[in-house]
Design a protein around this motif. Structure first.
Motif, mmCIF file in Angstrom:
data_model
loop_
_atom_site.group_PDB
_atom_site.id
_atom_site.type_symbol
_atom_site.label_atom_id
_atom_site.label_comp_id
_atom_site.label_asym_id
_atom_site.label_seq_id
_atom_site.Cartn_x
_atom_site.Cartn_y
_atom_site.Cartn_z
ATOM 1 N N ASN A 142 66.741 33.437 65.417
ATOM 2 C CA ASN A 142 66.759 34.171 64.157
ATOM 3 C C ASN A 142 66.431 33.181 63.043
ATOM 4 N N HIS A 143 65.216 33.287 62.482
ATOM 5 C CA HIS A 143 64.764 32.272 61.524
ATOM 6 C C HIS A 143 65.525 32.357 60.202
ATOM 7 N N LEU A 144 65.859 33.552 59.756
ATOM 8 C CA LEU A 144 66.612 33.663 58.503
ATOM 9 C C LEU A 144 67.965 32.986 58.644
ATOM 10 N N ARG A 145 68.651 33.201 59.763
ATOM 11 C CA ARG A 145 69.942 32.558 59.966
ATOM 12 C C ARG A 145 69.798 31.034 60.011
ATOM 13 N N HIS A 146 68.707 30.574 60.615
ATOM 14 C CA HIS A 146 68.449 29.129 60.637
ATOM 15 C C HIS A 146 68.291 28.595 59.221
ATOM 16 N N GLU A 147 67.533 29.293 58.386
ATOM 17 C CA GLU A 147 67.307 28.841 57.017
ATOM 18 C C GLU A 147 68.594 28.895 56.183
ATOM 19 N N GLN A 148 69.444 29.855 56.466
ATOM 20 C CA GLN A 148 70.691 29.985 55.712
ATOM 21 C C GLN A 148 71.705 28.907 56.064
ATOM 22 N N LEU A 149 71.727 28.457 57.332
ATOM 23 C CA LEU A 149 72.808 27.599 57.815
ATOM 24 C C LEU A 149 72.394 26.170 58.141
ATOM 25 N N LYS A 150 71.117 25.878 58.154
ATOM 26 C CA LYS A 150 70.667 24.553 58.574
ATOM 27 C C LYS A 150 71.170 23.467 57.624
ATOM 28 N N THR A 151 71.304 22.255 58.173
ATOM 29 C CA THR A 151 71.615 21.070 57.376
ATOM 30 C C THR A 151 70.398 20.169 57.373
ATOM 31 N N THR A 152 70.339 19.269 56.413
ATOM 32 C CA THR A 152 69.150 18.433 56.245
ATOM 33 C C THR A 152 69.291 17.064 56.875
ATOM 34 N N ASN A 153 70.452 16.759 57.426
ATOM 35 C CA ASN A 153 70.672 15.395 57.905
ATOM 36 C C ASN A 153 70.767 15.289 59.424
ATOM 37 N N ASP B 47 68.940 20.574 63.889
ATOM 38 C CA ASP B 47 69.835 21.719 63.746
ATOM 39 C C ASP B 47 69.348 22.889 64.583
ATOM 40 N N LEU B 48 70.213 23.424 65.426
ATOM 41 C CA LEU B 48 69.892 24.571 66.268
ATOM 42 C C LEU B 48 70.457 25.861 65.705
ATOM 43 N N SER B 49 70.823 25.878 64.436
ATOM 44 C CA SER B 49 71.347 27.113 63.853
ATOM 45 C C SER B 49 70.306 28.214 63.978
ATOM 46 N N GLY B 50 70.768 29.410 64.309
ATOM 47 C CA GLY B 50 69.877 30.538 64.519
ATOM 48 C C GLY B 50 69.472 30.741 65.964
ATOM 49 N N VAL B 51 69.832 29.787 66.846
ATOM 50 C CA VAL B 51 69.486 29.888 68.263
ATOM 51 C C VAL B 51 70.652 30.492 69.035
ATOM 52 N N GLY B 52 70.361 31.461 69.878
ATOM 53 C CA GLY B 52 71.382 32.073 70.721
ATOM 54 C C GLY B 52 70.994 31.982 72.180
ATOM 55 N N ILE B 53 71.969 31.807 73.039
ATOM 56 C CA ILE B 53 71.750 31.806 74.484
ATOM 57 C C ILE B 53 72.829 32.670 75.129
ATOM 58 N N GLY B 54 72.541 33.187 76.312
ATOM 59 C CA GLY B 54 73.541 34.010 76.976
ATOM 60 C C GLY B 54 73.128 34.381 78.384
ATOM 61 N N ILE B 55 74.062 34.983 79.094
ATOM 62 C CA ILE B 55 73.808 35.449 80.453
ATOM 63 C C ILE B 55 74.387 36.848 80.610
ATOM 64 N N GLY B 56 73.831 37.582 81.577
ATOM 65 C CA GLY B 56 74.348 38.888 81.950
ATOM 66 C C GLY B 56 74.583 38.938 83.444
ATOM 67 N N LEU B 57 75.759 39.409 83.856
ATOM 68 C CA LEU B 57 76.130 39.487 85.263
ATOM 69 C C LEU B 57 76.541 40.916 85.603
ATOM 70 N N SER C 160 77.654 35.085 75.471
ATOM 71 C CA SER C 160 76.650 34.452 74.618
ATOM 72 C C SER C 160 77.285 33.403 73.728
ATOM 73 N N ARG C 161 76.424 32.495 73.281
ATOM 74 C CA ARG C 161 76.803 31.474 72.308
ATOM 75 C C ARG C 161 75.698 31.389 71.271
ATOM 76 N N SER C 162 76.047 31.622 70.007
ATOM 77 C CA SER C 162 75.092 31.554 68.908
ATOM 78 C C SER C 162 75.463 30.386 68.008
ATOM 79 N N SER C 163 74.500 29.496 67.779
ATOM 80 C CA SER C 163 74.762 28.327 66.949
ATOM 81 C C SER C 163 74.794 28.705 65.475
ATOM 82 N N GLN C 164 75.838 28.259 64.774
ATOM 83 C CA GLN C 164 75.981 28.474 63.334
ATOM 84 C C GLN C 164 76.010 27.142 62.584
ATOM 85 N N SER C 165 75.346 26.121 63.126
ATOM 86 C CA SER C 165 75.290 24.788 62.525
ATOM 87 C C SER C 165 76.700 24.219 62.381
ATOM 88 N N VAL C 166 77.009 23.588 61.242
ATOM 89 C CA VAL C 166 78.301 22.932 61.055
ATOM 90 C C VAL C 166 79.442 23.934 60.950
#
Length: 322
Positions: free
Chosen positions: A269-280, A283-293, A303-309
């Motif tokens: 999700n690029h908007l979420r990445h732009e909202q939460l990213k850090t400059t130093n 940053d994987l903010s906006g990236v989600g991973i998951g599995i279905g069984l 699932s796990r969705s990265s929200q940066s710091v």
């Protein structure tokens, strides 16, 4: 077919024209389903969506969800907890009915007066109760409609609202594809915080999904906030360019369909990445991973969705028939 379209779209089109950027009920933008979270947030064109995804597109609700119940729990930084439960019932020759409950709790908070003196603790939460209906129009097209009643309670102040959402899902079997459209959270406050009325988080979404012919992979592309071109963030120093705005409207996800019992998912999700990213840092903010069984008739999604710091958003959910 044409006689049913106005029933679903007329109230939504009226409310879209009257809505603007929202300040309240932002919990409605959070994914209720682990599968949605892993695919970037809220895809609207998944052909085999479970009932846990109906808040992204009411047209996901269908007769295969008859007597299906889904429960999801999400956990974020601190004591923030997300909860979701839904169930459905199919009435032959009429349509499918469903209901769901979304909850966001913010844990125990400290109340202080104007001078900073503690007055004890309190709990704050958001709650939305949803009623849904969907029906098929021919073999390839399905419409859905939902009505939400929303409550936000923050200690001595609270707010209530109603919202209507509508969606459609169109199958393209010759191309292994699906097109989805949804208009979410069009409504009004009934009571407001401190008598100051604010808008709900309206979202108009259009998506396309396609399963690749020679790979066990289905790709999902979703364009969101189509009613509002400029999507600025607090990190913007200058006005976003055309390309920046275009990218901020996109969610991209993929599902590796290894078998009926195991799926692997990834989304961005690029908007979420732009909202939460850090400059130093990287940053994987906006990236989600998951599995279905699928285990003996029970479907489990994680699932796990990265929200940066801020910390990750973790989801786990189950779906079963009763």
């Amino acid at each position: 077919m044409t006689s049913r379209i106005p029933f679903f779209l007329i109230p939504l089109l009226f409310l879209v024209s009257a809505s603007a950027s929202a300040q309240v009920y932002s919990f409605l933008n959070l994914p209720a389903s682990p599968r949605s979270a892993a695919l970037g947030g809220a895809p609207v064109s998944v052909p085999d969506a479970t009932i846990s995804m109906v808040n992204s597109n009411p047209a996901y609700l269908n007769r295969t969800h008859h007597r299906q119940v889904a429960t999801n729990i999400g956990r974020q930084v601190g004591d923030i907890t997300l909860g979701f439960v839904s169930l459905a019932y199919d009435a032959p020759n009429i349509g499918t009915f469903g209901t769901s409950l979304r909850y966001a709790g913010y844990g125990s908070l400290t109340s202080r007066d104007a001078s900073g003196v503690s007055n004890g603790t309190f709990n704050a939460y958001d709650l939305a109760t949803t009623f849904l209906f969907s029906t098929d129009v021919g073999p390839s097209l399905r419409y859905g409609l939902s009505l939400d009643f929303i409550l936000s309670d923050y200690h001595h102040t609270s707010s209530t609202a109603w919202a209507v959402s509508a969606g459609m899902l169109y199958s393209l079997p010759e191309n292994n594809g699906t097109v989805g459209l949804s208009i979410l959270n069009a409504g009004r406050q009934l009571t407001s915080f401190n008598d100051f009325e604010e808008d709900l988080p309206l979202d108009v979404r259009l998506g396309f999904s396609r399963k690749l012919q020679y790979l066990p992979l289905r790709l999902n592309f979703t364009a969101h906030h189509l009613h509002e071109w400029e999507l600025s963030t607090v990190q913007d120093i200058e006005k976003p360019t055309f390309a920046q705005n275009a990218m901020r409207h996109l969610e991209i996800g993929g599902e590796f369909l290894f078998s009926d019992a195991f799926h692997l998912r990834i989304g961005y999700n690029h908007l979420r990445h732009e909202q939460l990213k850090t400059t130093n840092r990287i940053d994987l903010s906006g990236v989600g991973i998951g599995i279905g069984l699928r285990l003996k008739g029970i479907r489990i999604d994680m699932s796990r969705s990265s929200q940066s710091v801020v910390g990750p958003l973790l989801h786990i959910g189950s779906t079963l028939h009763f």
